[in-house]
Motif scaffolding. Structure first.
Motif, PDB file in Angstrom:
ATOM      1  N   THR A 115       0.838  -1.207   0.000  1.00  0.00           N
ATOM      2  CA  THR A 115       0.000   0.000   0.000  1.00  0.00           C
ATOM      3  C   THR A 115       0.869   1.252   0.000  1.00  0.00           C
ATOM      4  OG1 THR A 115      -1.760  -1.174   1.149  1.00  0.00           O
ATOM      5  CG2 THR A 115      -1.816   1.226   1.253  1.00  0.00           C
ATOM      6  N   ARG A 116       1.941   1.232   0.773  1.00  0.00           N
ATOM      7  CA  ARG A 116       2.844   2.389   0.804  1.00  0.00           C
ATOM      8  C   ARG A 116       3.497   2.601  -0.560  1.00  0.00           C
ATOM      9  NH1 ARG A 116       6.605   2.683   5.874  1.00  0.00           N
ATOM     10  NH2 ARG A 116       6.852   4.760   5.013  1.00  0.00           N
ATOM     11  N   VAL A 117       3.909   1.519  -1.208  1.00  0.00           N
ATOM     12  CA  VAL A 117       4.527   1.635  -2.531  1.00  0.00           C
ATOM     13  C   VAL A 117       3.514   2.177  -3.540  1.00  0.00           C
ATOM     14  CG1 VAL A 117       5.469   0.294  -4.468  1.00  0.00           C
ATOM     15  CG2 VAL A 117       6.276  -0.131  -2.138  1.00  0.00           C
ATOM     16  N   LYS A 118       2.288   1.660  -3.492  1.00  0.00           N
ATOM     17  CA  LYS A 118       1.254   2.129  -4.416  1.00  0.00           C
ATOM     18  C   LYS A 118       0.940   3.609  -4.192  1.00  0.00           C
ATOM     19  CE  LYS A 118      -0.812  -2.415  -4.870  1.00  0.00           C
ATOM     20  NZ  LYS A 118      -1.919  -3.296  -4.500  1.00  0.00           N
ATOM     21  N   ASN A 119       0.926   4.032  -2.942  1.00  0.00           N
ATOM     22  CA  ASN A 119       0.695   5.457  -2.650  1.00  0.00           C
ATOM     23  C   ASN A 119       1.816   6.323  -3.218  1.00  0.00           C
ATOM     24  OD1 ASN A 119      -1.719   4.952  -1.341  1.00  0.00           O
ATOM     25  ND2 ASN A 119      -0.800   4.905   0.694  1.00  0.00           N
ATOM     26  N   GLU A 120       3.040   5.838  -3.148  1.00  0.00           N
ATOM     27  CA  GLU A 120       4.167   6.588  -3.718  1.00  0.00           C
ATOM     28  C   GLU A 120       4.057   6.657  -5.241  1.00  0.00           C
ATOM     29  OE1 GLU A 120       6.590   8.428  -2.242  1.00  0.00           O
ATOM     30  OE2 GLU A 120       5.416   8.032  -0.425  1.00  0.00           O
ATOM     31  N   ILE A 121       3.640   5.562  -5.865  1.00  0.00           N
ATOM     32  CA  ILE A 121       3.441   5.568  -7.316  1.00  0.00           C
ATOM     33  C   ILE A 121       2.349   6.566  -7.686  1.00  0.00           C
ATOM     34  CG2 ILE A 121       2.586   4.195  -9.274  1.00  0.00           C
ATOM     35  CD1 ILE A 121       4.003   1.770  -7.995  1.00  0.00           C
ATOM     36  N   ARG A 122       1.264   6.547  -6.916  1.00  0.00           N
ATOM     37  CA  ARG A 122       0.160   7.470  -7.181  1.00  0.00           C
ATOM     38  C   ARG A 122       0.639   8.914  -7.049  1.00  0.00           C
ATOM     39  NH1 ARG A 122      -3.739   4.743  -4.826  1.00  0.00           N
ATOM     40  NH2 ARG A 122      -3.214   5.430  -2.745  1.00  0.00           N
ATOM     41  N   LYS A 123       1.456   9.218  -6.033  1.00  0.00           N
ATOM     42  CA  LYS A 123       1.997  10.575  -5.861  1.00  0.00           C
ATOM     43  C   LYS A 123       2.903  10.940  -7.024  1.00  0.00           C
ATOM     44  CE  LYS A 123       2.572  10.606  -0.963  1.00  0.00           C
ATOM     45  NZ  LYS A 123       3.535  10.784   0.124  1.00  0.00           N
ATOM     46  N   GLU A 124       3.724   9.980  -7.452  1.00  0.00           N
ATOM     47  CA  GLU A 124       4.657  10.230  -8.544  1.00  0.00           C
ATOM     48  C   GLU A 124       3.913  10.551  -9.842  1.00  0.00           C
ATOM     49  OE1 GLU A 124       8.545   8.079 -10.532  1.00  0.00           O
ATOM     50  OE2 GLU A 124       6.957   6.822  -9.694  1.00  0.00           O
ATOM     51  N   ILE A 125       2.831   9.833 -10.085  1.00  0.00           N
ATOM     52  CA  ILE A 125       2.061  10.065 -11.311  1.00  0.00           C
ATOM     53  C   ILE A 125       1.352  11.409 -11.252  1.00  0.00           C
ATOM     54  CG2 ILE A 125       0.079   9.265 -12.654  1.00  0.00           C
ATOM     55  CD1 ILE A 125       0.925   6.412 -11.929  1.00  0.00           C
ATOM     56  N   GLY A 126       0.708  11.679 -10.118  1.00  0.00           N
ATOM     57  CA  GLY A 126       0.008  12.959  -9.975  1.00  0.00           C
ATOM     58  C   GLY A 126      -0.964  13.188 -11.114  1.00  0.00           C
ATOM     59  N   ASP A 127      -0.817  14.316 -11.798  1.00  0.00           N
ATOM     60  CA  ASP A 127      -1.692  14.669 -12.923  1.00  0.00           C
ATOM     61  C   ASP A 127      -1.048  14.414 -14.277  1.00  0.00           C
ATOM     62  OD1 ASP A 127      -3.707  15.478 -11.203  1.00  0.00           O
ATOM     63  OD2 ASP A 127      -3.006  17.548 -11.125  1.00  0.00           O
ATOM     64  N   THR A 128       0.146  13.819 -14.286  1.00  0.00           N
ATOM     65  CA  THR A 128       0.818  13.594 -15.559  1.00  0.00           C
ATOM     66  C   THR A 128       0.104  12.503 -16.358  1.00  0.00           C
ATOM     67  OG1 THR A 128       2.323  11.952 -14.624  1.00  0.00           O
ATOM     68  CG2 THR A 128       3.083  14.224 -14.617  1.00  0.00           C
ATOM     69  N   LYS A 129       0.303  12.547 -17.633  1.00  0.00           N
ATOM     70  CA  LYS A 129      -0.287  11.538 -18.503  1.00  0.00           C
ATOM     71  C   LYS A 129       0.594  10.294 -18.489  1.00  0.00           C
ATOM     72  CE  LYS A 129      -2.568  14.865 -21.298  1.00  0.00           C
ATOM     73  NZ  LYS A 129      -2.833  15.482 -22.531  1.00  0.00           N
ATOM     74  N   PHE A 130      -0.047   9.145 -18.681  1.00  0.00           N
ATOM     75  CA  PHE A 130       0.696   7.886 -18.666  1.00  0.00           C
ATOM     76  C   PHE A 130       0.094   6.935 -19.680  1.00  0.00           C
ATOM     77  CE2 PHE A 130      -2.578   7.705 -15.401  1.00  0.00           C
ATOM     78  CZ  PHE A 130      -3.231   6.524 -15.683  1.00  0.00           C
ATOM     79  N   TYR A 131       0.896   5.964 -20.055  1.00  0.00           N
ATOM     80  CA  TYR A 131       0.454   4.892 -20.937  1.00  0.00           C
ATOM     81  C   TYR A 131       0.258   3.637 -20.099  1.00  0.00           C
ATOM     82  CZ  TYR A 131       1.997   7.791 -24.822  1.00  0.00           C
ATOM     83  OH  TYR A 131       2.145   8.805 -25.717  1.00  0.00           O
ATOM     84  N   ILE A 132      -0.671   2.814 -20.547  1.00  0.00           N
ATOM     85  CA  ILE A 132      -0.889   1.536 -19.885  1.00  0.00           C
ATOM     86  C   ILE A 132      -0.304   0.451 -20.773  1.00  0.00           C
ATOM     87  CG2 ILE A 132      -2.603  -0.083 -19.014  1.00  0.00           C
ATOM     88  CD1 ILE A 132      -4.517   2.293 -18.720  1.00  0.00           C
ATOM     89  N   ILE A 133       0.593  -0.331 -20.204  1.00  0.00           N
ATOM     90  CA  ILE A 133       1.176  -1.459 -20.919  1.00  0.00           C
ATOM     91  C   ILE A 133       0.559  -2.724 -20.328  1.00  0.00           C
ATOM     92  CG2 ILE A 133       3.301  -2.701 -21.467  1.00  0.00           C
ATOM     93  CD1 ILE A 133       4.799  -0.057 -20.961  1.00  0.00           C
ATOM     94  N   VAL A 134      -0.044  -3.532 -21.187  1.00  0.00           N
ATOM     95  CA  VAL A 134      -0.711  -4.750 -20.742  1.00  0.00           C
ATOM     96  C   VAL A 134      -0.090  -5.930 -21.472  1.00  0.00           C
ATOM     97  CG1 VAL A 134      -2.911  -5.978 -20.674  1.00  0.00           C
ATOM     98  CG2 VAL A 134      -2.861  -3.516 -20.320  1.00  0.00           C
ATOM     99  N   ASP A 135       0.193  -6.978 -20.729  1.00  0.00           N
ATOM    100  CA  ASP A 135       0.703  -8.200 -21.331  1.00  0.00           C
ATOM    101  C   ASP A 135      -0.041  -9.372 -20.715  1.00  0.00           C
ATOM    102  OD1 ASP A 135       2.217  -9.887 -22.901  1.00  0.00           O
ATOM    103  OD2 ASP A 135       3.893  -9.948 -21.495  1.00  0.00           O
ATOM    104  N   LYS A 136      -0.425 -10.318 -21.557  1.00  0.00           N
ATOM    105  CA  LYS A 136      -1.160 -11.482 -21.071  1.00  0.00           C
ATOM    106  C   LYS A 136      -0.322 -12.730 -21.283  1.00  0.00           C
ATOM    107  CE  LYS A 136      -5.527  -9.397 -22.295  1.00  0.00           C
ATOM    108  NZ  LYS A 136      -6.586  -9.386 -23.283  1.00  0.00           N
ATOM    109  N   ALA A 137      -0.471 -13.657 -20.359  1.00  0.00           N
ATOM    110  CA  ALA A 137       0.229 -14.937 -20.464  1.00  0.00           C
ATOM    111  C   ALA A 137      -0.543 -15.965 -19.641  1.00  0.00           C
ATOM    112  CB  ALA A 137       1.654 -14.803 -19.944  1.00  0.00           C
ATOM    113  N   ARG A 138      -0.198 -17.233 -19.845  1.00  0.00           N
ATOM    114  CA  ARG A 138      -0.798 -18.301 -19.052  1.00  0.00           C
ATOM    115  C   ARG A 138       0.187 -18.712 -17.965  1.00  0.00           C
ATOM    116  NH1 ARG A 138      -3.460 -22.007 -23.667  1.00  0.00           N
ATOM    117  NH2 ARG A 138      -5.348 -20.779 -23.891  1.00  0.00           N
ATOM    118  N   ASP A 139      -0.352 -19.003 -16.793  1.00  0.00           N
ATOM    119  CA  ASP A 139       0.507 -19.504 -15.719  1.00  0.00           C
ATOM    120  C   ASP A 139       0.628 -21.020 -15.836  1.00  0.00           C
ATOM    121  OD1 ASP A 139      -1.890 -20.480 -14.747  1.00  0.00           O
ATOM    122  OD2 ASP A 139      -1.974 -19.152 -13.016  1.00  0.00           O
TER     123      ASP A 139
END
Length: 189
Positions: A115-139
């Motif tokens: 949760t702390r790491v995710k909060n830091e990521i959220r702060k880092e992103i702020g209002d900046t634009k970002f791309y979503i990279i998605v990759d799918k695989a089978r386990d």
């Protein structure tokens, strides 16, 4: 002096003694709190170390007769070996109701760190634009899973990628992917 005054004085005198029950309980409670805090801090450091290195926490058999007790217990023993205060508070020296070495406790500590790491990521992103990279695989069980990573340019102009998580999906259709991405992004605000 009246009997009432004698009893009142005796009561006052007993309250001022260093062995009065309130003082003893207060000292015991503050010492117990300090011990619990140190015990939990040691466990957090062990969890943090294992998590950042990507090591497994537990072994298949962690019984007292086992040769391999797992990385968590081994690292905790090493920490106790190097620090006398911790040695007196963890593992077999800990109260039975406060060992804090169960898998559930380890997972809860990991959740707090995540949760702390995710909060830091959220702060880092702020209002900046970002791309979503998605990759799918089978386990290994042949179940579809999808990883979600955000790519952004930070305040210093450096390109960053931040891993958000792995999501198990039922299929690889666009609609399922969209729902999974929406779910992950909404969980991270």
């Amino acid at each position: 002096m009246t009997p009432h005054k004698i009893i009142e004085r005796a009561s006052t005198d007993s309250m001022n003694q260093s062995r009065h029950i309130e003082i003893v309980v207060q000292k015991y409670n503050s010492q117990e709190i300090a011990n619990n805090r140190l015990r939990v801090k040691a466990l957090i450091e062990v969890v943090r170390c294992l998590a950042f290195q990507g090591y497994a926490f537990r072994a298949h058999d962690e019984s007292s007769s086992s040769i391999n007790h797992g990385n968590f217990l081994k690292l905790l023993k090493l920490l106790a070996l190097k620090n006398k205060q911790i040695r007196e508070l963890v593992l077999d020296k800990a109260p039975k109701n406060a060992c804090y070495t169960s898998p559930d406790i380890q997972k809860k500590i990991l959740q707090v760190l995540a949760t702390r790491v995710k909060n830091e990521i959220r702060k880092e992103i702020g209002d900046t634009k970002f791309y979503i990279i998605v990759d799918k695989a089978r386990d290994e069980l042949k179940k579809e899973q999808m990883t979600i990573v955000l790519r952004l340019v930070d305040q210093d102009g450096i390109l960053r990628e931040r891993f958000l998580g792995v999501v198990h999906v039922l299929d690889t259709t666009t609609l399922t992917s969209k729902k999974s991405i929406d779910f992950v992004l909404s969980n991270h605000n």
